[in-house]
Design an enzyme around this catalytic site. Structure first.
Site, PDB file in Angstrom:
ATOM      1  N   SER A  63     -17.258  -7.905   2.303  1.00 50.71           N
ATOM      2  CA  SER A  63     -16.675  -7.967   0.964  1.00 50.71           C
ATOM      3  C   SER A  63     -16.366  -9.384   0.517  1.00 50.71           C
ATOM      4  CB  SER A  63     -15.367  -7.171   0.967  1.00 50.71           C
ATOM      5  OG  SER A  63     -14.584  -7.600   2.053  1.00 50.71           O
ATOM      6  N   THR A 184     -10.907  -7.801  -0.303  1.00 54.01           N
ATOM      7  CA  THR A 184     -10.962  -9.222  -0.641  1.00 54.01           C
ATOM      8  C   THR A 184     -10.045 -10.011   0.275  1.00 54.01           C
ATOM      9  OG1 THR A 184     -11.451  -8.942  -2.968  1.00 54.01           O
ATOM     10  CG2 THR A 184     -10.065 -10.800  -2.427  1.00 54.01           C
ATOM     11  N   THR A 202     -13.879 -13.400  -2.914  1.00 55.89           N
ATOM     12  CA  THR A 202     -14.417 -12.037  -2.864  1.00 55.89           C
ATOM     13  C   THR A 202     -15.846 -11.987  -3.375  1.00 55.89           C
ATOM     14  OG1 THR A 202     -13.954  -9.731  -3.489  1.00 55.89           O
ATOM     15  CG2 THR A 202     -13.659 -11.389  -5.199  1.00 55.89           C
ATOM     16  N   ARG A 212     -20.004  -8.085 -13.877  1.00 54.59           N
ATOM     17  CA  ARG A 212     -18.592  -7.660 -13.758  1.00 54.59           C
ATOM     18  C   ARG A 212     -17.791  -8.682 -12.942  1.00 54.59           C
ATOM     19  NH1 ARG A 212     -14.877  -6.678  -9.317  1.00 54.59           N
ATOM     20  NH2 ARG A 212     -13.379  -5.109  -9.964  1.00 54.59           N
ATOM     21  N   VAL A 213     -16.603  -9.021 -13.430  1.00 56.59           N
ATOM     22  CA  VAL A 213     -15.682  -9.881 -12.693  1.00 56.59           C
ATOM     23  C   VAL A 213     -14.356  -9.128 -12.572  1.00 56.59           C
ATOM     24  CG1 VAL A 213     -14.421 -12.069 -12.725  1.00 56.59           C
ATOM     25  CG2 VAL A 213     -16.789 -11.986 -13.541  1.00 56.59           C
ATOM     26  N   GLY A 214     -13.782  -9.148 -11.387  1.00 53.13           N
ATOM     27  CA  GLY A 214     -12.519  -8.455 -11.155  1.00 53.13           C
ATOM     28  C   GLY A 214     -11.323  -9.370 -11.262  1.00 53.13           C
ATOM     29  N   THR A 235      -5.082  -7.243  -3.843  1.00 54.55           N
ATOM     30  CA  THR A 235      -6.419  -6.813  -3.425  1.00 54.55           C
ATOM     31  C   THR A 235      -6.589  -5.361  -3.836  1.00 54.55           C
ATOM     32  OG1 THR A 235      -7.968  -6.667  -1.556  1.00 54.55           O
ATOM     33  CG2 THR A 235      -5.677  -6.114  -1.101  1.00 54.55           C
ATOM     34  N   GLY A 236      -7.821  -4.929  -3.900  1.00 49.69           N
ATOM     35  CA  GLY A 236      -8.086  -3.541  -4.272  1.00 49.69           C
ATOM     36  C   GLY A 236      -8.846  -3.448  -5.577  1.00 49.69           C
ATOM     37  N   GLY A 238      -9.731  -4.119  -8.822  1.00 53.06           N
ATOM     38  CA  GLY A 238      -9.326  -5.224  -9.683  1.00 53.06           C
ATOM     39  C   GLY A 238      -8.944  -4.800 -11.083  1.00 53.06           C
TER      40      GLY A 238
END
Ligand code: SD4
Length: 326
Positions: A63, A184, A202, A212-214, A235-236, A238
């Site tokens: 990841s 992440t 990440t 896509r960006v988190g 984390t998780g 986003g």
């Protein structure tokens, strides 16, 4: 209501630096790699960068960096940021040719008047500053993508980040594990001079829609550091963090006097109360105050963190789970 500093759990005992707090159990080996320099007087900034660089290079972490899982079309893109204070932060997203987003983000912080560079511009900037271009897609990650394609592809909506599978009970096979075991590296450091720093790196959600960006590279979402309030990293999933400026919210709570556990609970309560919460949604945070009180919490079971100080390196469960049994 804020907890009183004298009513602490082990997670909340005030700690003096040097101290490193990293998301997920793989953070332990990364903390250990950064520790010799850090404990010899290195800065929190150097230490958090070193933790993320270690994870970027470990192909066993699916990841982050090399070994991370690609997007829907099988292409890799990396995100990351670094922060010392509102005046000193840097970020990159959608990097496709360079392995260490935090290293590039630190150059953005140090050498430009900007906070964030994206895509091609970030890669060009990295090359111009002497960072080598490297392949980002590992053979294992490519295979995982091919398996996913053979099963009909699909987006990230069934991905749930879970730390390991100790009893082999969570995942039915290796493919299932690839689908779920995603996370992440987020790291917070407090050095022996009392300076806070944080960083995130990440490859984002596996199988994400290209582009896509988190939350991880966005200052205030995946990471926030304020020397007067504290630091928080998330984390998780986003999208859930981005909807409420999760890390900024946690730091603002601490700035107003909250203990870290209460600050994190405020963030997770807001996420847990969403009307569209899905079973695979997970979010976890770590937060630390400038006085060294720290804590962590997760929306659902399955999150662990790594804690390092003079006593050694430890992987532990978060102080609380907002929705236990889910
Ligand atoms: C993201 N928050 O891109 C990251 C991914 C992550 O555990 O942390 N997964 O949404």
């Amino acid at each position: 209501m804020s907890e009183r500093p004298d009513n602490t759990t082990p997670h909340e005992a005030a700690a003096r630096g040097p101290l490193l707090l990293s998301t997920w159990s793989f953070g332990e080996r990364a903390n250990a790699a950064a520790w010799p320099d850090f404990s010899a007087g290195g800065s929190a900034l150097d230490a958090v960068e070193a933790v993320t660089v270690f994870c970027d290079e470990d192909p066993g972490i699916d990841s982050v960096g090399y070994g991370g899982l690609p997007d829907r079309d099988g292409d890799m893109s990396l995100d990351g940021c670094v922060m010392l204070s509102p005046e000193q932060c840097g970020s990159v997203c959608a990097v496709r040719k360079h392995l260490h987003p935090v290293r590039i983000a630190r150059l953005v912080m140090d050498r430009t008047p900007h906070v964030m560079l994206a895509g091609e511009g970030a890669d060009e900037f990295a090359s111009a500053h002497g960072l080598p271009e490297q392949p980002l897609l590992s053979p294992e990650a490519k295979k995982a993508w091919q398996v996913r394609q053979a099963q009909g592809g699909g987006d990230s909506s069934d991905v749930r980040p879970v730390d390991g599978d100790p009893d082999g009970a969570l995942f039915k096979d290796q493919e299932d594990r690839w689908r779920n075991n995603h996370d992440t590296i987020g790291v917070l450091g407090l050095d022996d001079q009392g300076r806070l720093a944080g960083a995130c790196s990440t490859s984002g959600m596996p199988w994400k829609v290209p582009g896509r960006v988190g939350d991880s590279p966005i200052i205030g979402h995946g990471l926030y550091v304020d020397p007067h309030g504290g630091a928080a990293v998330a984390t998780g999933t986003g999208e859930l963090v981005m909807a409420i400026c999760g890390s900024f919210l946690a730091v603002e709570q601490m700035r107003s006097g909250a203990m870290p556990q209460d600050a994190i609970r405020e963030v997770l309560e807001r996420i847990a109360s969403r009307s569209d919460l899905q079973a695979n949604h997970q979010v976890a945070l770590i937060a630390i105050r400038p006085d060294g009180h720290w804590s962590s919490g997760a929306l659902r079971p399955g999150f662990r963190l790594a804690f390092s100080d003079g006593s050694g390196h430890h992987t532990m469960d978060p102080a609380f789970v907002q929705l236990p049994g889910t």
